[in-house]
Scaffold this motif. Structure first.
Motif, PDB file in Angstrom:
ATOM      1  N   MET A 245      -4.925 -11.332   1.618  1.00 15.43           N
ATOM      2  CA  MET A 245      -4.472 -10.284   2.526  1.00 15.43           C
ATOM      3  C   MET A 245      -3.972  -9.086   1.720  1.00 15.43           C
ATOM      4  N   GLY A 246      -4.594  -7.954   1.940  1.00 11.76           N
ATOM      5  CA  GLY A 246      -4.170  -6.739   1.246  1.00 11.76           C
ATOM      6  C   GLY A 246      -3.281  -5.890   2.145  1.00 11.76           C
ATOM      7  N   CYS A 247      -2.298  -5.200   1.525  1.00  6.55           N
ATOM      8  CA  CYS A 247      -1.607  -4.151   2.261  1.00  6.55           C
ATOM      9  C   CYS A 247      -2.290  -2.856   1.849  1.00  6.55           C
ATOM     10  N   MET A 248      -2.190  -1.820   2.684  1.00  8.17           N
ATOM     11  CA  MET A 248      -2.921  -0.598   2.367  1.00  8.17           C
ATOM     12  C   MET A 248      -2.140   0.646   2.754  1.00  8.17           C
ATOM     13  N   ILE A 249      -2.143   1.619   1.826  1.00 12.99           N
ATOM     14  CA  ILE A 249      -1.549   2.926   2.124  1.00 12.99           C
ATOM     15  C   ILE A 249      -2.551   4.026   1.789  1.00 12.99           C
ATOM     16  N   ALA A 250      -2.317   5.179   2.388  1.00 17.08           N
ATOM     17  CA  ALA A 250      -2.966   6.406   1.918  1.00 17.08           C
ATOM     18  C   ALA A 250      -2.106   6.842   0.741  1.00 17.08           C
ATOM     19  N   ARG A 251      -2.644   6.858  -0.461  1.00 16.44           N
ATOM     20  CA  ARG A 251      -1.820   7.171  -1.628  1.00 16.44           C
ATOM     21  C   ARG A 251      -1.677   8.676  -1.726  1.00 16.44           C
ATOM     22  N   PHE A 252      -0.491   9.173  -1.325  1.00 17.33           N
ATOM     23  CA  PHE A 252      -0.190  10.603  -1.449  1.00 17.33           C
ATOM     24  C   PHE A 252       0.414  10.832  -2.828  1.00 17.33           C
ATOM     25  N   THR A 253      -0.442  10.814  -3.863  1.00 20.54           N
ATOM     26  CA  THR A 253       0.046  11.027  -5.233  1.00 20.54           C
ATOM     27  C   THR A 253       0.724  12.381  -5.302  1.00 20.54           C
ATOM     28  N   VAL A 326      -6.768  13.006  -2.598  1.00 14.04           N
ATOM     29  CA  VAL A 326      -6.152  14.242  -3.111  1.00 14.04           C
ATOM     30  C   VAL A 326      -4.845  13.888  -3.830  1.00 14.04           C
ATOM     31  N   SER A 327      -4.254  14.885  -4.495  1.00 17.42           N
ATOM     32  CA  SER A 327      -2.861  14.755  -4.936  1.00 17.42           C
ATOM     33  C   SER A 327      -2.065  15.839  -4.209  1.00 17.42           C
ATOM     34  N   GLY A 359     -10.295  22.123   2.385  1.00 19.34           N
ATOM     35  CA  GLY A 359      -9.013  22.442   1.756  1.00 19.34           C
ATOM     36  C   GLY A 359      -8.362  21.275   1.061  1.00 19.34           C
ATOM     37  N   TRP A 360      -9.065  20.123   0.979  1.00 16.95           N
ATOM     38  CA  TRP A 360      -8.466  18.970   0.281  1.00 16.95           C
ATOM     39  C   TRP A 360      -8.671  19.176  -1.220  1.00 16.95           C
ATOM     40  N   GLN A 361      -7.580  19.094  -1.986  1.00 16.21           N
ATOM     41  CA  GLN A 361      -7.661  19.387  -3.411  1.00 16.21           C
ATOM     42  C   GLN A 361      -8.209  18.200  -4.202  1.00 16.21           C
ATOM     43  N   ILE A 362      -9.104  18.503  -5.130  1.00 11.24           N
ATOM     44  CA  ILE A 362      -9.858  17.477  -5.855  1.00 11.24           C
ATOM     45  C   ILE A 362      -9.185  17.200  -7.199  1.00 11.24           C
ATOM     46  N   ASP A 363      -8.738  15.942  -7.429  1.00 10.56           N
ATOM     47  CA  ASP A 363      -7.962  15.641  -8.624  1.00 10.56           C
ATOM     48  C   ASP A 363      -8.338  14.287  -9.216  1.00 10.56           C
ATOM     49  N   PRO A 364      -9.473  14.204  -9.911  1.00 11.69           N
ATOM     50  CA  PRO A 364      -9.904  12.917 -10.486  1.00 11.69           C
ATOM     51  C   PRO A 364      -8.870  12.322 -11.460  1.00 11.69           C
ATOM     52  N   LYS A 365      -8.275  13.138 -12.307  1.00  8.95           N
ATOM     53  CA  LYS A 365      -7.280  12.603 -13.252  1.00  8.95           C
ATOM     54  C   LYS A 365      -6.067  12.030 -12.511  1.00  8.95           C
ATOM     55  N   GLY A 366      -5.829  12.574 -11.320  1.00 12.29           N
ATOM     56  CA  GLY A 366      -4.739  12.037 -10.500  1.00 12.29           C
ATOM     57  C   GLY A 366      -4.994  10.593 -10.122  1.00 12.29           C
ATOM     58  N   LEU A 367      -6.275  10.197 -10.093  1.00 14.35           N
ATOM     59  CA  LEU A 367      -6.590   8.807  -9.750  1.00 14.35           C
ATOM     60  C   LEU A 367      -6.208   7.884 -10.912  1.00 14.35           C
ATOM     61  N   TYR A 369      -3.819   8.497 -13.046  1.00 12.19           N
ATOM     62  CA  TYR A 369      -2.346   8.468 -12.980  1.00 12.19           C
ATOM     63  C   TYR A 369      -1.906   7.491 -11.875  1.00 12.19           C
ATOM     64  N   THR A 370      -2.568   7.579 -10.715  1.00 10.86           N
ATOM     65  CA  THR A 370      -2.211   6.718  -9.570  1.00 10.86           C
ATOM     66  C   THR A 370      -2.408   5.250  -9.893  1.00 10.86           C
ATOM     67  N   LEU A 371      -3.542   4.917 -10.489  1.00 13.04           N
ATOM     68  CA  LEU A 371      -3.833   3.517 -10.822  1.00 13.04           C
ATOM     69  C   LEU A 371      -2.795   2.951 -11.800  1.00 13.04           C
ATOM     70  N   ASN A 372      -2.472   3.744 -12.831  1.00  9.19           N
ATOM     71  CA  ASN A 372      -1.445   3.291 -13.787  1.00  9.19           C
ATOM     72  C   ASN A 372      -0.088   3.152 -13.116  1.00  9.19           C
TER      73      ASN A 372
END
Ligand code: BGP
Length: 487
Positions: A245-253, A326-327, A359-367, A369-372
């Protein structure tokens, strides 16, 4: 020379859809009205007049849509996945999917949420979908609640604000586990559980009439969802000990607008209140101390019942799923940054990032950062269950659909996922949003397309619904075939 893949051998590559955005067949085969039917319509009318939504019916929606002068109501069709699921699943299998994420609509199994026996047509449909998924050797990843609460529960109980809904949700989940629990390993309790705070009709299904106790209603509703998530985790493990069972959020980095300490503190609070609160409770099993201050400052007093604390502690999530688009930028004081949309939340515009057409900002490096950031905090397996770019795709005269921007977006995010794997993150899967073009949950548009497969339908629900493989279809097919070595 073939590049060595950094992705684990059994990495779960795939894509996602949601019942309320894909199935169509509204009001058919026993399906009851759901909050998602309103939230799309809700995006067309004044969201503040929530009283309008009480006891709403399809007819009232049609009238309100006509009054508002828009015919934008494609969700009635979704993309007709209900009748075309075999074709759609076959196309995903052709890409080489290892996992297929979808949701089972609560109102298709219990139309008002309170029936004593489930709607057999609904169970038969999801049985057929699972059979199709199994035919191609794919893993199903089932979201139990993806913004699809039966509308009757909103009208009767104000959604999750009433503790009674916990038992009804557990009965729904138990019905799914009893029927499908030996065939599905990966489950998600609530899609983007932190979204409800930003949109009345999303996961909380709270119809709080913007009265003084609105924020109390919201957090009491979230508490009931926490209890429900713990109880369904308990039930899943009883029925299938191998179930996850996973919990899930929209990650607002979240980034600080400046290195000014006040901005950094604001970033910390935004991260705590909008993200970590939900995963702290569902993975660590207790309410974090920083919420005491937030509740006190906002006049919230959660009503606990005997046994709640023990439940949360004992039945925590097996893995952490999240959506990443996004971040966000936080600031403690007025500044010259513009405001932009950022998937459910408003955010200050990050001057260092480009934006999508919406208008959603694109931030691959933020991913990366988010994973870590998430793995360091929780040390549980992570699963990215939504990531993608909404864009207007064009069908060329020769019937092809060129979407280099989507390949670029996904490629750059996959590169950062590889970096995170080298950083030591335990990432078990990736389902893009979305496998196939489906109706936007925020704006009810078809023109905001995310899929590898184009669906011929416009914002007003007109079109043949024919499916077309986009360029990204073939690109993702190779990514999966090479297990991420060929991006
Ligand atoms: C997430 C939802 C998805 C999907 C996605 C894209 O919040 O979990 O269901 O809708 O957002 O958003 P939109 O469709 O509004 O572009």
């Amino acid at each position: 020379m073939k590049q060595e893949s950094i992705f684990p051998e059994n990495f779960l590559w795939g894509g996602a859809i949601a019942a309320c955005q894909a199935e169509g067949a509204y009001g058919q085969y026993g399906r009851g009205m759901a909050v998602s039917d309103i939230s799309f319509y809700d995006s067309q009318i004044d969201r503040q007049d929530l009283a309008k939504h009480r006891n709403v019916t399809t007819q009232k929606i049609e009238e309100a849509m006509a009054d508002s002068g828009t015919t934008r109501y494609p969700k009635r069709h979704g993309i007709d996945f209900y009748h075309r699921y075999k074709e759609d699943i076959a196309l995903c299998a052709e890409m080489g999917f290892k996992v297929f994420r979808f949701s089972m609509a609560w109102s298709r199994i219990f139309p008002t949420g309170e029936e004593l026996t489930p709607n057999q047509e609904g169970l038969d449909f999801y049985d057929a979908v699972l059979t199709e998924i199994e035919k191609y050797g794919m893993e199903p990843l089932v979201t139990i609640s993806h913004f699809e609460m039966p509308l009757a529960l909103v009208n009767q109980y104000k959604g999750w604000t009433d503790r009674k809904v916990i038992d009804l949700f557990v009965r729904f989940a138990d019905c799914l586990f009893t029927n499908f629990g030996q065939r599905v390993t990966y489950w998600i309790s609530f899609n983007e559980m932190n979204a409800g705070r930003f949109s009345t009709f999303k996961s909380t299904g709270v119809v709080a009439d913007k009265t003084d106790n609105y924020i109390q209603d919201c957090y009491q509703a979230v508490h009931h969802q926490f209890i429900a998530a713990a109880l369904v985790t308990k039930r899943l493990h009883e029925i299938n000990p191998a179930g996850k069972m996973g919990c899930m959020i929209a990650r607002f980095t979240t980034y600080a607008a400046t290195c000014k300490p006040e901005d950094v503190l604001q970033m910390m609070h935004d991260d705590q209140y909008d993200n970590f609160f939900y995963t702290d409770v569902m993975i660590r099993g207790t309410y974090p101390g920083y919420m005491n201050r937030f509740f006190k400052d906002n006049g919230v007093s959660i009503i606990w019942e005997e046994g709640d604390k023990a439940l949360l502690k004992e039945y925590t999530a097996d893995y952490l799923a999240f959506s990443y688009y996004v971040s966000n930028v936080s600031s403690a004081q007025p500044n010259e940054l513009d405001v932009t949309d950022a998937n459910l939340k408003k955010s200050l515009k990050n001057p260092y990032l480009e934006s999508s057409a919406w208008g959603w900002q694109i931030d691959p490096k933020g991913l990366r950062y988010t994973l870590n950031n998430l793995y360091d905090r929780y040390q549980v397996p992570l699963f990215i269950v939504e990531n993608g770019i909404g864009a207007e795709d064009t069908v060329e005269a020769d019937g092809s659909v060129h979407d280099p921007y989507r390949i670029d977006y996904l490629q750059r995010h996959l590169e950062q996922m590889k970096e995170a794997l080298v950083d030591g993150v335990d990432l078990i899967g990736y389902t893009t949003w979305s496998s196939i073009d489906i109706v936007s949950s925020g704006t009810s548009e078809m023109s905001k397309r995310y899929g590898f497969i184009y669906v011929d339908q416009d914002d007003d629900g007109n079109g043949t619904l024919n499916r077309i493989r986009k360029d990204s279809f073939y690109w993702y097919q190779q990514v999966i075939k090479s297990n991420g070595a060929d991006l």
